[in-house]
Design a protein around this motif. Structure first.
Motif, mmCIF file in Angstrom:
data_model
loop_
_atom_site.group_PDB
_atom_site.id
_atom_site.type_symbol
_atom_site.label_atom_id
_atom_site.label_comp_id
_atom_site.label_asym_id
_atom_site.label_seq_id
_atom_site.Cartn_x
_atom_site.Cartn_y
_atom_site.Cartn_z
ATOM 1 N N GLN A 113 0.855 -1.184 0.000
ATOM 2 C CA GLN A 113 0.000 0.000 0.000
ATOM 3 C C GLN A 113 0.897 1.243 0.000
ATOM 4 O O GLN A 113 1.078 1.922 1.020
ATOM 5 C CB GLN A 113 -0.937 -0.008 1.211
ATOM 6 C CG GLN A 113 -2.105 -0.968 1.072
ATOM 7 C CD GLN A 113 -3.230 -0.404 0.209
ATOM 8 O OE1 GLN A 113 -3.167 0.731 -0.252
ATOM 9 N NE2 GLN A 113 -4.268 -1.191 0.009
ATOM 10 N N VAL A 114 1.486 1.523 -1.164
ATOM 11 C CA VAL A 114 2.411 2.657 -1.296
ATOM 12 C C VAL A 114 1.882 3.618 -2.360
ATOM 13 O O VAL A 114 2.606 4.086 -3.232
ATOM 14 C CB VAL A 114 3.843 2.170 -1.627
ATOM 15 C CG1 VAL A 114 4.472 1.507 -0.408
ATOM 16 C CG2 VAL A 114 3.855 1.195 -2.808
ATOM 17 N N ASN A 115 0.584 3.890 -2.255
ATOM 18 C CA ASN A 115 -0.076 4.816 -3.160
ATOM 19 C C ASN A 115 -0.074 6.219 -2.566
ATOM 20 O O ASN A 115 0.049 6.393 -1.356
ATOM 21 C CB ASN A 115 -1.505 4.345 -3.404
ATOM 22 C CG ASN A 115 -1.556 2.877 -3.790
ATOM 23 O OD1 ASN A 115 -0.849 2.451 -4.699
ATOM 24 N ND2 ASN A 115 -2.371 2.093 -3.084
ATOM 25 N N ALA A 116 -0.236 7.224 -3.407
ATOM 26 C CA ALA A 116 -0.285 8.597 -2.889
ATOM 27 C C ALA A 116 -1.496 8.790 -1.988
ATOM 28 O O ALA A 116 -1.396 9.377 -0.908
ATOM 29 C CB ALA A 116 -0.308 9.594 -4.039
ATOM 30 N N ILE A 117 -2.651 8.286 -2.427
ATOM 31 C CA ILE A 117 -3.890 8.430 -1.674
ATOM 32 C C ILE A 117 -4.594 7.079 -1.671
ATOM 33 O O ILE A 117 -4.589 6.369 -2.679
ATOM 34 C CB ILE A 117 -4.791 9.524 -2.283
ATOM 35 C CG1 ILE A 117 -4.077 10.888 -2.217
ATOM 36 C CG2 ILE A 117 -6.139 9.594 -1.587
ATOM 37 C CD1 ILE A 117 -4.760 11.981 -2.994
ATOM 38 N N GLY A 118 -5.189 6.707 -0.529
ATOM 39 C CA GLY A 118 -5.840 5.414 -0.463
ATOM 40 C C GLY A 118 -6.827 5.315 0.677
ATOM 41 O O GLY A 118 -7.194 6.310 1.309
ATOM 42 N N GLY A 119 -7.237 4.086 0.953
ATOM 43 C CA GLY A 119 -8.242 3.859 1.984
ATOM 44 C C GLY A 119 -9.638 4.134 1.457
ATOM 45 O O GLY A 119 -9.903 4.094 0.260
ATOM 46 N N ALA A 120 -10.546 4.438 2.366
ATOM 47 C CA ALA A 120 -11.933 4.761 2.023
ATOM 48 C C ALA A 120 -12.226 6.181 2.478
ATOM 49 O O ALA A 120 -12.081 6.503 3.663
ATOM 50 C CB ALA A 120 -12.893 3.778 2.696
ATOM 51 N N LEU A 121 -12.628 7.028 1.556
ATOM 52 C CA LEU A 121 -12.884 8.449 1.852
ATOM 53 C C LEU A 121 -14.254 8.832 1.299
ATOM 54 O O LEU A 121 -14.388 9.129 0.107
ATOM 55 C CB LEU A 121 -11.801 9.328 1.214
ATOM 56 C CG LEU A 121 -10.396 9.252 1.809
ATOM 57 C CD1 LEU A 121 -9.372 9.900 0.882
ATOM 58 C CD2 LEU A 121 -10.362 9.937 3.176
ATOM 59 N N SER A 122 -15.261 8.835 2.138
ATOM 60 C CA SER A 122 -16.603 9.241 1.719
ATOM 61 C C SER A 122 -16.814 10.731 1.952
ATOM 62 O O SER A 122 -16.216 11.328 2.851
ATOM 63 C CB SER A 122 -17.658 8.448 2.498
ATOM 64 O OG SER A 122 -17.625 7.082 2.145
ATOM 65 N N ASN A 123 -17.668 11.311 1.108
ATOM 66 C CA ASN A 123 -17.986 12.749 1.225
ATOM 67 C C ASN A 123 -16.702 13.567 1.319
ATOM 68 O O ASN A 123 -16.580 14.476 2.152
ATOM 69 C CB ASN A 123 -18.880 13.009 2.441
ATOM 70 C CG ASN A 123 -20.190 12.252 2.358
ATOM 71 O OD1 ASN A 123 -20.826 12.215 1.304
ATOM 72 N ND2 ASN A 123 -20.581 11.607 3.446
ATOM 73 N N SER A 124 -15.752 13.259 0.461
ATOM 74 C CA SER A 124 -14.413 13.848 0.558
ATOM 75 C C SER A 124 -13.928 14.308 -0.810
ATOM 76 O O SER A 124 -14.414 13.852 -1.858
ATOM 77 C CB SER A 124 -13.428 12.830 1.146
ATOM 78 O OG SER A 124 -13.799 12.478 2.468
ATOM 79 N N THR A 125 -12.931 15.212 -0.799
ATOM 80 C CA THR A 125 -12.432 15.828 -2.024
ATOM 81 C C THR A 125 -10.914 15.906 -2.018
ATOM 82 O O THR A 125 -10.304 16.261 -1.006
ATOM 83 C CB THR A 125 -13.005 17.248 -2.190
ATOM 84 O OG1 THR A 125 -14.438 17.177 -2.250
ATOM 85 C CG2 THR A 125 -12.497 17.917 -3.448
ATOM 86 N N VAL A 126 -10.323 15.582 -3.155
ATOM 87 C CA VAL A 126 -8.904 15.816 -3.420
ATOM 88 C C VAL A 126 -8.842 16.875 -4.506
ATOM 89 O O VAL A 126 -9.381 16.680 -5.602
ATOM 90 C CB VAL A 126 -8.206 14.519 -3.885
ATOM 91 C CG1 VAL A 126 -6.769 14.804 -4.296
ATOM 92 C CG2 VAL A 126 -8.259 13.468 -2.792
ATOM 93 N N ASP A 127 -8.214 17.997 -4.221
ATOM 94 C CA ASP A 127 -8.240 19.152 -5.126
ATOM 95 C C ASP A 127 -6.830 19.719 -5.294
ATOM 96 O O ASP A 127 -6.182 20.083 -4.307
ATOM 97 C CB ASP A 127 -9.188 20.214 -4.547
ATOM 98 C CG ASP A 127 -9.401 21.400 -5.483
ATOM 99 O OD1 ASP A 127 -8.872 21.400 -6.604
ATOM 100 O OD2 ASP A 127 -10.114 22.346 -5.066
#
Length: 782
Positions: free
Chosen positions: A333-347
């Motif tokens: 698990q060496v990704n920039a962003i991961g897991g579970a993110l509900s009602n969320s934003t990457v901007d």
């Protein structure tokens, strides 16, 4: 944060001018023309700057093949394993002597640049470091470090860093640098070789110039990871714990957390939940790093995993995650962003040199990635994996991923109503630009997809990959909308199948694709092989309307499976083969023709039994490409299977019987301490595992609980396989296998590698108990 266990040189001197104004169904879409060809590059449409489609990017892109240079033009060439094949537009410039250069002339003010380049690997496969001079109007500005340590992969999937394994690929990398001041229009910016002692060659693909704004100030009331928590902005010290403390405090206090200007060493996941993590801008606030001992731990910003409750109400914005991943290990698990993110934003997050930009494991809902850059990944750019719903990737630029650019994979849990819109996806080194594996009511619209390298197409809709089936509600269903997309030089040869993959293609590998799929208002330009293709199983419910095909290396349509499709106002020109359709399934594929069609239909179609060499057009200019007689690699076309991954784990399983609280699900749960036990005194007994797709299973490992209380025993097994769960063939005849606690209570059975979806173990005897007993049934392809 600990990750949960995972379930996954042709040269051409021909120059031409081409008009790339594209009209389809009354809509006009302008494709950016290449600038004047100073380096005599073949004019070819650019994926950047197409009006109304793709990402709106902050940079102006210039290709090296049209710049001033005294170097050597390479390409155009689309043959996998050749250096120019992985360049944008399939052309680049190689510099191999001191004083050689590529010089760009600014068309807009700029204070920053990124450039894409390739250096050769070293003999050990660890890469080489060098530098190249950056000159402005002839004056030295700086020396820019460059490296090949993030490129050059070899061997079969998931690839390695051993040059002795042949099959070199993933040649290019990118670097970025600030220019110190704003340079005006007309400024000459030169990349020039000063020495070849550290690298014998420097190949330049392109440069992106932009005007970066001033650093974003700390929001009022925000917590500062430096001034409030002591994180080190120089990158000398490990700041993981201090940034995590700031994020935890931000959640507790209801305050945003600010990453000021600096480079921060982060060696594990920063876990976020109900918090905003914001930087000064992706050119200023940088998270980077990797654990020096445990290489499976590296920088990343993760939500809690779904089995931990997931995270919600998270905003990540205005910073960069620049990793140090130099290999592909699918379990890490060496990704920039991961897991579970509900009602969320990457901007506005810049993601580079990680395994995936964002690998999101659901169930999760209402997640958005927007205004971001994803570059130089060893695997996918984004993957919405397993129960991701109502989520979006939009206005994001993706280049040089090691696998699918933007993917949705509904493994076991439905993906529903996700959208991939206004993105530019260029140069996926393996697989597809944009794909949905299963999924209900999916939208893929207003995107630009360009320069597919191998074993994939530009746009793919499929019932493929494990866990995609109608029984679990994960197959393609509802209405898939693919509107207003532009595909350029998409699709390429598949060295497993030994024929080309279409720019737009469909597959029913796991089960027939039977849903409404609408492809509308779309341009398919200069496809490397076929423009449209279907294969495997059956494909029904396809509708093409207002589609313009201009240039295909082989056919307009390549039909390899039954099904049906309608075509209205679909036009095709510059198709390499005189008969534009290849179809050997005959009336099994039904074509309904509406009005306004031209150039793509023939009756009878071609069915030659031989696949023609492609004729590449490079923007309307006929050319040629002869695939190598000995393909340099054999990466699998079906989603590649890691031979060390247990294909049976957590898969659907059936049994002839079970006793008490010992069902067959316990034989595939990954826990050797739980087990299946059949009804007593009732042999024979069987357990059957559905692997989700036909796999070449070569090794079966059967286990009993390792506890010493389990006495040594011999069980008599046979192994059978089927592709349809109806007709089974014997893969291994009945024989006795001894389970001994002193040696792990394990039996290994070698199988012939016959393609098998349904794997059955039948037990006819057990010297230790009058029933069949299996604690783990594990299946491997190697």
């Amino acid at each position: 944060m600990t990750a949960p266990p995972n379930g996954r040189s042709l040269r051409r001197t021909l120059a031409a001018t081409v008009s790339m104004a594209l009209a389809a169904a009354g809509t006009l879409v302008a494709v950016a023309l290449a600038p004047e060809a100073h380096a005599a590059g073949v004019p070819a449409p650019s994926p950047v700057g197409i009006s109304g489609r793709g990402a709106t990017v902050p940079f102006k892109e210039q290709e090296a093949e049209y710049a001033a240079t005294n170097g050597t033009l390479i390409g155009p060439d689309r043959l996998y394993g050749h250096l120019p094949s992985e360049a944008s537009g399939r052309q680049a410039v190689t510099l191999d002597a001191p004083g050689e250069y590529v010089e760009f002339t600014l068309t807009a003010p700029a204070n920053a640049m990124s450039f894409r380049y390739s250096l050769p690997d070293n003999a050990a496969g660890t890469g080489r470091d060098a530098s190249i001079d950056l000159k402005v109007n002839g004056n030295q500005l700086k020396s820019v470090p460059v490296t090949s340590k993030y490129g050059w992969y070899y061997g079969g999937y998931p690839f390695n860093n051993n040059p002795g394994d042949s099959n070199p690929h993933h040649f290019y990398d990118e670097t970025r640098t600030l220019l110190g001041s704003t340079l005006p229009v007309g400024t000459k910016v030169r990349l020039q070789v000063s020495s070849t002692s550290a690298s014998p060659t420097f190949t330049i693909d392109l440069a992106d110039f932009e005007q970066v704004g001033a650093p974003i100030a700390k929001p009022s009331g925000a917590l500062d990871v430096v001034s409030d928590f002591g994180a080190d902005p120089t990158g000398a010290a490990d700041s993981t714990a201090k940034i995590q403390a700031a994020v935890d405090a931000g959640k507790a206090q209801g305050k945003a957390v600010y990453i000021p200007q600096g480079t921060f060493q982060v060696r594990d996941h920063i876990v976020v939940d109900q918090v905003t993590l914001a930087g000064a801008g992706p050119w200023y606030s940088v998270l980077t790093g990797r654990d020096p001992v445990n290489r499976a731990k590296a920088v990343g910003v993760y939500g809690k995993y779904a089995n931990q409750g997931g995270s919600r109400n998270v905003t990540l914005k205005d910073f960069a995650i620049l990793g140090d991943i130099r290999e592909r290990v699918d379990e890490d698990q060496v990704n920039a962003i991961g897991g579970a993110l509900s009602n969320s934003t990457v901007d506005n997050v810049w993601m580079q040199h990680t395994k995936c930009g964002a690998w999101m494991d659901g169930p999760m809902d209402n997640f958005t990635i927007k205004n971001s850059r994803i570059l130089d990944q060893t695997a996918d750019g984004v993957n919405f994996h397993m129960g991701v719903t109502n989520s979006t990737v939009t206005n994001t630029f993706v280049r040089n991923t090691g696998d699918d650019g933007l993917a949705m994979w509904a493994e076991n849990i439905p993906n529903v109503k996700n959208k991939v819109t206004y993105n530019t996806v260029v140069l996926p080194i393996l697989a597809n630009n944009i794909v949905t594996y299963g999924g209900k009511d999916i939208t893929i619209s207003d995107n630009v997809m360009a320069d597919t390298i191998t074993n994939g197409g530009g746009l793919h809709v499929a019932n493929r990959y494990p866990g995609v089936n109608s029984g679990q509600g994960t197959a393609v269903s509802g209405t898939t909308t693919a509107a207003r997309n532009t595909l350029i030089r998409a699709g390429n040869n598949d060295y497993n199948w030994q024929f080309g993959v279409g720019a737009v293609w469909f597959s029913g590998l796991n089960e027939p694709l039977d849903a409404t799929v609408n492809i509308t208002d779309t341009e398919i330009l200069d496809s490397s092989y076929a423009a449209i293709m279907n294969i495997e199983g059956a494909t029904k419910g396809l509708h093409f309307e207002n589609v313009r095909i201009d240039g295909a290396g082989t056919y307009a349509l390549q039909i390899q499976a039954p099904g049906n499709a309608s075509f209205t106002n679909v036009t095709a020109t510059h198709i390499a083969q005189s008969n534009p359709i290849h179809n050997c399934v005959g009336s099994g594929f039904v074509i309904t023709r509406g009005t306004g069609n031209s150039g793509w239909y023939a009756d009878p179609p071609a069915c030659t039994g031989n696949w023609p060499a492609p004729q590449w057009t490079n923007g309307g200019v006929p050319g040629g490409g002869t695939p190598p007689t000995d393909p340099p690699t054999d990466p699998p076309t079906d989603p590649p299977t890691d031979p060390t991954v247990n294909l049976a784990k957590n898969r659907p399983v059936t049994e002839t019987s079970h006793t008490d609280v010992y069902p067959a699900t316990k034989a595939v749960d990954g826990d050797a301490n739980t087990y299946w036990e059949s009804a007593n005194n009732a042999f024979p007994q069987s357990v059957t595992v559905d692997l989700g797709a036909a796999k070449a299973v070569k090794r079966l490992v059967l286990k009993l609980p390792p506890a010493a209380a389990w006495a040594t025993r011999t069980q008599t097994f046979s192994v059978l396989g089927s592709t349809d769960n109806s007709t089974f063939t014997t893969l291994k005849p009945s024989a006795g296998y001894t389970f001994n606690p002193s040696s792990g209570n394990t039996a290994t059975i070698t199988l012939p590698g016959t393609a098998t979806r349904y794997l059955r173990v039948t037990v006819t005897g057990n010297t230790g108990w009058p029933a069949a007993q299996v604690s783990e049934l594990e299946a491997y392809t190697g």
